[in-house]
Every structure is written in C-alpha cells, then in structure tokens.
Design a protein around this motif. Structure first.
Motif, short mmCIF file in Angstrom:
data_model
loop_
_atom_site.label_atom_id
_atom_site.label_comp_id
_atom_site.label_asym_id
_atom_site.label_seq_id
_atom_site.Cartn_x
_atom_site.Cartn_y
_atom_site.Cartn_z
N LYS A 1 0.84 -1.19 0.00
CA LYS A 1 0.00 0.00 0.00
C LYS A 1 0.88 1.25 0.00
CE LYS A 1 -4.09 -1.88 2.33
NZ LYS A 1 -5.12 -1.61 3.34
N VAL A 2 0.37 2.28 -0.65
CA VAL A 2 1.08 3.56 -0.66
C VAL A 2 0.97 4.20 0.72
CG1 VAL A 2 1.17 5.86 -1.69
CG2 VAL A 2 0.60 3.87 -3.12
N ILE A 3 2.11 4.64 1.25
CA ILE A 3 2.13 5.34 2.52
C ILE A 3 2.62 6.77 2.29
CG2 ILE A 3 2.46 3.23 3.86
CD1 ILE A 3 5.43 3.90 4.05
N SER A 4 2.59 7.58 3.32
CA SER A 4 3.01 8.97 3.20
C SER A 4 4.47 9.05 2.76
CB SER A 4 2.83 9.68 4.54
OG SER A 4 3.22 11.03 4.45
N GLY A 5 4.75 9.91 1.78
CA GLY A 5 6.09 10.06 1.26
C GLY A 5 6.49 8.98 0.28
N ASP A 6 5.51 8.26 -0.24
CA ASP A 6 5.74 7.07 -1.06
C ASP A 6 5.33 7.31 -2.51
OD1 ASP A 6 6.47 4.45 -1.51
OD2 ASP A 6 4.64 3.58 -0.69
N GLY B 1 -13.17 -2.09 12.60
CA GLY B 1 -14.62 -1.90 12.64
C GLY B 1 -15.09 -0.47 12.52
N ASP B 2 -14.25 0.41 11.92
CA ASP B 2 -14.66 1.81 11.81
C ASP B 2 -15.44 2.11 10.54
OD1 ASP B 2 -12.69 1.67 9.90
OD2 ASP B 2 -11.44 3.27 10.73
N ARG B 3 -15.74 1.06 9.75
CA ARG B 3 -16.53 1.18 8.53
C ARG B 3 -15.88 2.10 7.50
NH1 ARG B 3 -21.60 -0.93 9.38
NH2 ARG B 3 -22.47 0.22 7.61
N SER B 4 -14.55 2.17 7.55
CA SER B 4 -13.80 3.01 6.62
C SER B 4 -12.52 2.27 6.23
CB SER B 4 -13.47 4.36 7.26
OG SER B 4 -12.70 5.16 6.40
N TYR B 5 -12.18 2.29 4.94
CA TYR B 5 -10.98 1.60 4.46
C TYR B 5 -9.73 2.34 4.91
CZ TYR B 5 -7.36 0.21 1.14
OH TYR B 5 -6.18 -0.21 0.57
N GLY B 6 -8.80 1.62 5.54
CA GLY B 6 -7.56 2.22 6.04
C GLY B 6 -6.35 1.37 5.75
N LEU B 7 -5.18 1.89 6.10
CA LEU B 7 -3.92 1.20 5.82
C LEU B 7 -3.85 -0.18 6.46
CD1 LEU B 7 -1.26 4.07 6.12
CD2 LEU B 7 -1.74 2.68 4.09
N GLU B 8 -4.49 -0.34 7.60
CA GLU B 8 -4.41 -1.61 8.33
C GLU B 8 -5.35 -2.67 7.78
OE1 GLU B 8 -7.73 0.73 10.10
OE2 GLU B 8 -5.71 1.18 9.39
N ASP B 9 -6.23 -2.31 6.86
CA ASP B 9 -7.25 -3.24 6.37
C ASP B 9 -6.75 -4.06 5.19
OD1 ASP B 9 -9.04 -2.22 8.25
OD2 ASP B 9 -9.79 -0.68 6.87
N LEU C 1 -14.48 -2.45 -1.63
CA LEU C 1 -13.33 -1.54 -1.70
C LEU C 1 -13.65 -0.42 -2.68
CD1 LEU C 1 -10.32 -1.21 -0.76
CD2 LEU C 1 -9.71 -2.24 -2.96
N PRO C 2 -13.54 0.84 -2.26
CA PRO C 2 -13.80 1.94 -3.19
C PRO C 2 -12.69 2.05 -4.23
CG PRO C 2 -12.91 2.79 -1.13
CD PRO C 2 -13.12 1.31 -0.93
N GLY C 3 -13.02 2.65 -5.37
CA GLY C 3 -11.97 2.95 -6.33
C GLY C 3 -12.07 2.20 -7.63
N THR C 4 -10.99 2.29 -8.40
CA THR C 4 -10.95 1.72 -9.74
C THR C 4 -9.52 1.30 -10.06
OG1 THR C 4 -11.53 2.19 -12.05
CG2 THR C 4 -10.47 3.96 -10.82
N ILE D 1 -4.74 -0.14 -7.57
CA ILE D 1 -6.14 0.05 -7.20
C ILE D 1 -6.20 1.46 -6.64
CG2 ILE D 1 -8.12 -0.81 -5.91
CD1 ILE D 1 -6.60 -3.43 -5.49
N ASP D 2 -6.84 2.34 -7.37
CA ASP D 2 -6.91 3.76 -7.03
C ASP D 2 -8.10 3.95 -6.09
OD1 ASP D 2 -6.64 6.50 -7.00
OD2 ASP D 2 -7.23 6.80 -9.09
N THR D 3 -7.82 4.10 -4.79
CA THR D 3 -8.86 3.98 -3.78
C THR D 3 -9.32 5.29 -3.15
OG1 THR D 3 -7.28 3.70 -1.95
CG2 THR D 3 -7.96 1.71 -3.15
N GLN D 4 -8.60 6.38 -3.38
CA GLN D 4 -8.85 7.59 -2.61
C GLN D 4 -9.03 8.81 -3.51
OE1 GLN D 4 -8.77 7.40 0.98
NE2 GLN D 4 -8.65 5.21 0.59
N PHE D 5 -9.81 9.76 -3.04
CA PHE D 5 -9.90 11.06 -3.70
C PHE D 5 -8.64 11.86 -3.37
CE2 PHE D 5 -11.02 15.53 -3.85
CZ PHE D 5 -11.66 15.62 -5.07
N PRO D 6 -8.02 12.60 -4.31
CA PRO D 6 -8.45 12.73 -5.71
C PRO D 6 -8.05 11.51 -6.53
CG PRO D 6 -6.43 13.97 -5.35
CD PRO D 6 -6.82 13.42 -4.01
#
Length: 232
Positions: free
Chosen positions: A36-41, A133-141, A185-188, A214-219
């Motif tokens: 997964k892409v992380i900050s500064g990556d 269980g936060d119902r949001s896609y994150g780095l740990e998922d 998973l959101p995105g395209t 997999i482009d998951t985030q805005f923008p």
C-alpha cells in the motif's frame, strides 16, 4: 500427455522456479505486489485509466471445470482475447511471483482464461476486511479478491498481506481471516505510465515497467495514501 497432466506439470515447475518466499518481488523492482502507498511514497504521481477495463480471470489448471486452490489468477488486460497474453498480470503464486507481467516466451502464454462471473463461475470483487470496525478503508485493512462477496472464504485471494499471510496467497479454511466479513473496496483500476509513452491520440500506453494500482482515494487519477499496487 493429456491437457490436465501438461498443465499440472507446468504448474509444478513454475512453483519451484518462483517460490512463495519471493512473493511479489520482481527483479529490480522498487515496490512489492500488494503493498500500500504510505506517506512520502510517491503520492501525487498521475494515474491513467485503461482504455479497456481489465477483468479478473483464471486458468483451469486441473481441467475440472471449477476454480480451486491450484488455479492461477490473472488480471486480464485484454478481456476480449480469452487467453494469457503479453501484458497480463499474474495475481496468485500458482505460476510465478504475483505482480509479474506476462512476457513473450513465458510458459503460461496462450493458456485459456476463464473470466470470473461468467459461465456459472463465481464473481470476483475487490473487498476489504475492516480490521478495527470503523466502517472506513484504512492502511491496516487487508484487501481480497473475494469470490463469495461479503465474507472471506476458502479460495479467496489475498491482494495485500494479513498477519503472516503473503500477498497472492489463497485463503484456507483453517486461516484466521477465514469467515471475516468484507466490505466493498472503493476505487478503480488505473496505472502509472512510468515511461510516459502515449498513442497518436495522446492516451497513455500501458506496457512493461508501468505499475497497476487500485486507485482507492480522492483525488482519483493520482497516487494517494492507501492505494494498492497490483504489479511490481
């Protein structure tokens, strides 16, 4: 030698050549399949859409008319051809390291591909397990190619790693993530045009060296934190 024996022999030979311990690592690559892409990556780099949307497909290595644990999974870049062809991306560890692009001369070139969700075969969806269980896609998922959408089940393909399980591995019934609920998973799918080449109309050309995301985030249409690499 019949077709079943030939395919299984090829499968065994390629698993020896590309062991699981090397999963996701392409020679000379700076990134791993399933990372997964992380900050500064490298976030902010432009991503290009595919002119034809790729689909998920598999080779029926056992020639038994069902998808099972020995069948290699691909991102089929040309869904119209119905076979493993140059530029397709291997997603599982069955024929080689996941994330590798098929090249001319490769031994799996020309094998028939069966598209998930057609001819009575199960659908395939990109989904994630919401670890906290936060119902949001994150780095740990962890992300899966889910063949029974809504739940991690045996045979699902791990796109990202989870605990000690490698990207590109298939879920077994005894695995700790088996039975976990999944969310869409959101995105395209899109790609980073590493060499910048374009066609006569100015459209980006996908070829060797380009990285599928997999482009998951805005923008969207730009590399962002949480995007997932499908090639290496």
């Amino acid at each position: 030698m019949n077709t079943r024996i030939m395919v299984l022999a090829l499968l065994s030979a390629m698993m020896i050549a590309y062991p699981l311990s090397a999963a996701g690592q392409e020679e000379g690559a700076g990134y791993l399949f399933g990372s997964k892409v992380i900050s500064g990556d490298g976030e902010g780099r432009p991503l290009s859409p595919f002119p034809v949307v790729p689909d998920f497909a598999f080779v029926d290595a056992g020639v038994n008319g069902v998808f099972d644990l020995g069948d290699p999974v691909y991102l089929n870049m040309n869904p119209q051809d119905g076979m493993v062809s140059e530029g397709d991306i291997r997603l599982s560890t069955a024929f080689s390291r996941p994330g590798q692009m098929v090249r001319l001369g490769d031994r799996d070139l020309g094998y028939r591909l069966i598209r998930f969700g057609t001819s009575g075969f199960q659908p395939a969806e990109l989904r994630y397990y919401d670890v906290n269980g936060d119902r949001s896609y994150g780095l740990e998922d962890p992300v899966y190619l889910d063949f029974n959408p809504g739940q991690v089940t045996p045979g699902d393909l791990r796109i990202t790693g989870y605990l000690s399980y490698q990207p590109g591995s298939l879920v077994l019934d005894s695995d700790v993530d088996s039975g976990k609920q999944t969310r869409t998973l959101p995105g395209t799918l899109s790609f980073y045009n590493a060499n910048g080449n374009v066609d006569s109309l100015g459209g980006a050309i996908f070829d060797r060296g380009d990285i599928v995301f997999i482009d998951t985030q805005f923008p969207f249409n730009a590399v962002t934190v949480n995007d997932v690499r499908l090639s290496a």
